[in-house]
Design a protein around this motif. Structure first.
Motif, short mmCIF file in Angstrom:
data_model
loop_
_atom_site.label_atom_id
_atom_site.label_comp_id
_atom_site.label_asym_id
_atom_site.label_seq_id
_atom_site.Cartn_x
_atom_site.Cartn_y
_atom_site.Cartn_z
N LYS A 86 21.44 41.15 50.82
CA LYS A 86 21.83 42.54 51.06
C LYS A 86 23.09 42.95 50.32
O LYS A 86 23.38 44.15 50.22
CB LYS A 86 22.03 42.77 52.57
N ILE A 124 25.44 42.21 59.45
CA ILE A 124 25.36 43.55 60.04
C ILE A 124 26.18 44.53 59.22
O ILE A 124 25.75 45.65 58.94
CB ILE A 124 25.82 43.53 61.50
N THR A 174 31.03 52.83 62.84
CA THR A 174 30.35 53.26 64.06
C THR A 174 29.59 52.10 64.69
O THR A 174 29.62 51.88 65.91
CB THR A 174 29.39 54.41 63.77
N VAL A 175 28.89 51.35 63.85
CA VAL A 175 28.13 50.20 64.34
C VAL A 175 29.05 49.18 64.98
O VAL A 175 28.74 48.60 66.03
CB VAL A 175 27.32 49.56 63.20
N LYS A 176 30.21 48.98 64.38
CA LYS A 176 31.18 48.02 64.91
C LYS A 176 31.55 48.36 66.35
O LYS A 176 31.71 47.47 67.20
CB LYS A 176 32.44 48.02 64.04
N CYS A 236 24.44 45.50 56.05
CA CYS A 236 23.15 46.18 56.24
C CYS A 236 23.31 47.62 56.70
O CYS A 236 22.32 48.36 56.72
CB CYS A 236 22.30 45.42 57.25
N THR A 237 24.50 48.02 57.09
CA THR A 237 24.69 49.35 57.65
C THR A 237 25.62 50.17 56.77
O THR A 237 26.58 49.63 56.20
CB THR A 237 25.28 49.26 59.06
N LYS A 238 25.32 51.45 56.67
CA LYS A 238 26.17 52.34 55.89
C LYS A 238 27.38 52.78 56.70
O LYS A 238 28.51 52.69 56.23
CB LYS A 238 25.36 53.56 55.44
N ASN A 239 27.15 53.25 57.91
CA ASN A 239 28.26 53.68 58.77
C ASN A 239 28.71 52.49 59.61
O ASN A 239 28.51 52.45 60.82
CB ASN A 239 27.81 54.84 59.65
N PHE A 240 29.31 51.52 58.94
CA PHE A 240 29.60 50.26 59.60
C PHE A 240 30.68 50.38 60.66
O PHE A 240 30.72 49.60 61.61
CB PHE A 240 29.98 49.18 58.57
N ILE A 280 32.03 42.69 60.90
CA ILE A 280 31.34 43.90 60.48
C ILE A 280 32.29 44.76 59.65
O ILE A 280 31.91 45.33 58.62
CB ILE A 280 30.82 44.68 61.70
#
Length: 248
Positions: A241, A154, A163-165, A157-161, A73
């Motif tokens: 993406k 993932i 945080t997602v991580k 696909c995410t901008k705030n990667f 990610i």
């Protein structure tokens, strides 16, 4: 093709020194196998080669290979963090090349780390792979490709990667629990058994156990094919993406 070769070499040099991949690929699996194998040694008879160390070798490697998706990610957008994304904007590199540059080096490094841990377990803990060493390694390799593809998808696909991580580890742990990575869950009831089929680790672990101890290749081949299929799906999704502007 030349662009991919250059990027692959560059990515491989970076990934082989990646502290997170080293941790998930070598250090954490060996610690888990050592500790849980020792603690559970009284619950496994060793009949037909099934010892506590054998069990936790089979289930720990897929779990921590799955955790490598967390690293991907970050890897998917690492140029953005280093303010080095402008070179991709101006370069005539196709999106698919950039996606493969993210996935393939990480997959190869994960594969190499799995091989190291398998050899270490064979030598240190006398884990018996029942003459199926290469088949087990092959499924680990394909599962590593799927995990790296998932992490890349993932991340793109995410901008705030970042945080997602940090959030992804919780569902991965749940899937690890449902997949039997910590202990067999068959005795927990029908509800847990049904829920386990939502975890990809269930199919990988069952495929390995059926191959090693039931000498049944069918479920192993099914797990291999479905894992490869998912990896291809996530790779294609990552290509769709992928936007070069996201690196800035």
């Amino acid at each position: 093709m030349n662009e991919l070769k250059v990027l692959f070499s560059f990515g491989l040099r970076r990934r082989i020194k990646d502290s997170f991949l080293i941790s998930y690929g070598i250090i954490m699996p060996l610690i888990m196998i050592l500790l849980l194998g020792y603690l559970a040694s009284g619950y496994y008879t060793g009949i037909e080669g099934i010892s506590s160390y054998s069990y936790y070798t089979v289930v720990s490697l897929p779990l921590y290979t799955f955790f490598s998706s967390i690293t991907l990610i970050y890897v998917a957008r690492e140029e953005q963090l280093f303010n080095a994304g402008s070179r991709f904007i101006v370069s005539p590199i196709h999106r698919s090349t950039l996606v493969l540059y993210k996935i393939l080096p990480s997959t190869l490094v994960t594969f190499a780390f799995n091989l190291i841990v398998m050899l270490a377990c064979k030598l240190l803990f006398k884990v018996n792979f029942q003459g199926q060493f290469l088949q087990v390694l092959a499924l680990f390799g394909v599962f590593g490709y799927m995990s790296c593809s998932l992490g890349t998808f993932i991340g793109l696909c995410t901008k705030n990667f970042m945080t997602v991580k940090n959030l992804v580890s919780t569902p991965l742990l749940i899937m690890g629990f449902l997949g039997g990575s910590f202990f067999p869950i068959g005795s927990l009831g029908k509800g847990f058994l049904i829920a386990s089929y939502f975890s990809p680790l269930t199919y990988v672990n069952q495929g390995l156990f059926k191959l090693l101890y039931d000498h049944n290749n069918l479920f192993y081949i099914f797990a291999l094919c479905i894992t490869l299929f998912l990896g291809i799906i996530f790779t294609v999704g990552s290509t769709i993406k992928m936007q070069k502007e996201a690196f800035i």
